[in-house]
Motif scaffolding. Structure first.
Motif, mmCIF file in Angstrom:
data_model
loop_
_atom_site.group_PDB
_atom_site.id
_atom_site.type_symbol
_atom_site.label_atom_id
_atom_site.label_comp_id
_atom_site.label_asym_id
_atom_site.label_seq_id
_atom_site.Cartn_x
_atom_site.Cartn_y
_atom_site.Cartn_z
ATOM 1 N N TYR A 27 -23.271 -18.927 -12.785
ATOM 2 C CA TYR A 27 -23.878 -17.630 -13.079
ATOM 3 C C TYR A 27 -22.807 -16.639 -13.553
ATOM 4 O O TYR A 27 -21.680 -16.647 -13.042
ATOM 5 N N ASN A 28 -23.170 -15.775 -14.488
ATOM 6 C CA ASN A 28 -22.368 -14.573 -14.637
ATOM 7 C C ASN A 28 -22.948 -13.520 -13.700
ATOM 8 O O ASN A 28 -24.005 -13.715 -13.104
ATOM 9 N N ALA A 34 -29.837 -10.393 -11.434
ATOM 10 C CA ALA A 34 -31.226 -10.522 -11.881
ATOM 11 C C ALA A 34 -31.985 -11.528 -11.034
ATOM 12 O O ALA A 34 -33.175 -11.344 -10.754
ATOM 13 N N ASP A 35 -31.324 -12.602 -10.605
ATOM 14 C CA ASP A 35 -31.977 -13.597 -9.759
ATOM 15 C C ASP A 35 -32.377 -13.016 -8.410
ATOM 16 O O ASP A 35 -33.422 -13.361 -7.854
ATOM 17 N N GLY A 101 -32.192 -19.683 -5.600
ATOM 18 C CA GLY A 101 -31.672 -18.538 -6.331
ATOM 19 C C GLY A 101 -30.883 -17.561 -5.488
ATOM 20 O O GLY A 101 -29.782 -17.150 -5.867
ATOM 21 N N LEU A 102 -31.411 -17.170 -4.330
ATOM 22 C CA LEU A 102 -30.714 -16.227 -3.462
ATOM 23 C C LEU A 102 -29.333 -16.740 -3.092
ATOM 24 O O LEU A 102 -28.342 -16.011 -3.147
ATOM 25 N N LYS A 103 -29.270 -18.019 -2.734
ATOM 26 C CA LYS A 103 -28.005 -18.599 -2.267
ATOM 27 C C LYS A 103 -27.029 -18.854 -3.410
ATOM 28 O O LYS A 103 -25.875 -18.426 -3.359
ATOM 29 N N THR A 104 -27.478 -19.556 -4.446
ATOM 30 C CA THR A 104 -26.562 -19.917 -5.522
ATOM 31 C C THR A 104 -26.084 -18.683 -6.296
ATOM 32 O O THR A 104 -24.904 -18.597 -6.657
ATOM 33 N N ASP A 327 -30.232 -19.081 -19.297
ATOM 34 C CA ASP A 327 -29.193 -18.078 -19.430
ATOM 35 C C ASP A 327 -28.375 -18.412 -20.664
ATOM 36 O O ASP A 327 -28.567 -19.447 -21.289
ATOM 37 N N SER A 328 -27.430 -17.558 -20.985
ATOM 38 C CA SER A 328 -26.648 -17.758 -22.194
ATOM 39 C C SER A 328 -25.826 -19.036 -22.155
ATOM 40 O O SER A 328 -25.414 -19.548 -23.179
#
Length: 343
Positions: A27-28, A34-35, A101-104, A327-328
């Motif tokens: 992730y950036n 956003a997640d 999502g919350l964790k990663t 994502d990008s």
């Protein structure tokens, strides 16, 4: 296969190693924040506050919402990796999929994730993922120790809600950075501004439809709509449907039809040429912005073309939506092309 007659043995993953794997998903900062906000929207939040505080190596980031909140059992479940089965049927408004999502997202940015939550009729509760503790003990254990009062009282004025806190921001700020380090502080503030811009774009439809209000450092975030729908000179084409997805194309006005301010705003973060292409939405949440999905090269004479694609979450498998959604840095497949696409 009759699994009742086969030999088995436990192959539990090593906690410290698996956590490092979670941290490397890629992730950036903008995508990670956003997640977290996806979870707030799924929890029916109407107001979401993003904040950051510069304190050198002790800096922190918080995301607060006034959603339905969680009691003790629900919070522990939410903080478990893989809290939901990705194959389970989801509400159309559910922006999650993998229960990670919350964790990663959090682990990709910090070593300490604190989640404080309050459900209506229940007392506030919090638990902590402390990656230093996990590395020392090699156990999948949440931990709880005293946290600053500023966090403990964050939910006092809300009937229900959740506060996500990131501390020990080792992926954002070098460890042991002094509060007086103006160079690192400047870079930190630049990253926070990128987050604000990203949220303005990613959740613009939620903001425009007044489903939520997003705040950054106490200031309400205005939506950034890539299609300039309020401009008379914008050309809109008929909507098309395919495999339960919807697609609609737009040609934006030439510079001569726009004020200098609107022209500058409409070019987005990366400029007019880089903003051309597909804008893919999943449940009204933007998951890919300004990309031709490998079908065309970005050219100067296409710079005014932007195409909206709406996907229901039931098409996640067809579009190979991953943990980070799109994502990008992601790779996805355009349905019906059988071609690997880099976005």
């Amino acid at each position: 296969m009759n699994y009742n007659i086969t030999d088995t043995t436990i192959a539990e993953p090593c906690a410290s190693s698996m956590i490092l794997t979670f941290r490397a998903i890629g992730y950036n900062l903008e995508a990670a924040v956003a997640d977290i906000i996806d979870n707030s929207i799924s929890a029916n939040a109407k107001n979401i506050w993003f904040n950051s505080e510069w304190q050198g190596g002790n800096s922190f980031i918080t995301i607060l919402d006034d959603g339905c909140g969680m009691n003790h059992e629900e919070l522990v479940q939410a903080m478990k990796p893989g809290a939901k089965n990705p194959m389970d049927e989801r509400s159309e408004k559910d922006l999650g999929r993998f229960g990670l999502g919350l964790k990663t997202a959090s682990f990709s940015q910090c070593k300490k994730l604190i989640v404080l939550s309050k459900k209506a009729g229940f007392a506030p509760i919090y638990w902590i993922w402390d990656l230093n503790y996990v590395n020392q003990t090699n156990k999948w254990e949440l931990i709880r120790y005293p946290i600053p009062d500023i966090f403990l009282h964050a939910l006092d004025e809300l009937k229900s809600g959740t506060l996500v806190i990131w501390t020990d921001l080792d992926r954002i700020i070098p460890t042991n950075t002094l509060n007086s380090n103006e160079i690192v502080k400047g870079k930190f503030l630049e990253q926070m501004e990128k987050v604000r811009q990203h949220l303005s774009m990613t959740f613009h439809r939620f903001i425009e439809e007044k489903n939520i209000k997003l705040f950054c450092w106490g200031h309400e975030i205005k939506p950034w709509n890539p299609f300039l729908l309020t401009e008379k000179a914008t050309q809109a084409f008929p909507e098309e449907h395919f495999n339960e997805a919807k697609m609609k194309g737009y040609v934006l006005p030439h510079k001569c039809h726009l004020t200098e301010e609107i022209y500058k705003t409409a070019e987005g973060i990366n400029g007019w040429t880089n903003q051309q292409g597909f804008y893919v939405y999943r449940g009204k949440r933007l998951i890919l912005a300004g990309d031709w999905l490998g079908l065309f090269r970005k050219e100067e004479h296409y710079k005014l073309v932007r195409i909206q694609i709406d996907l229901p979450n039931k098409l996640d498998t067809d579009w190979q939506i991953d943990i980070k959604k799109i994502d990008s840095a992601s790779t996805i497949y355009m349905p019906r092309t059988n071609k690997k696409i880099h976005s």
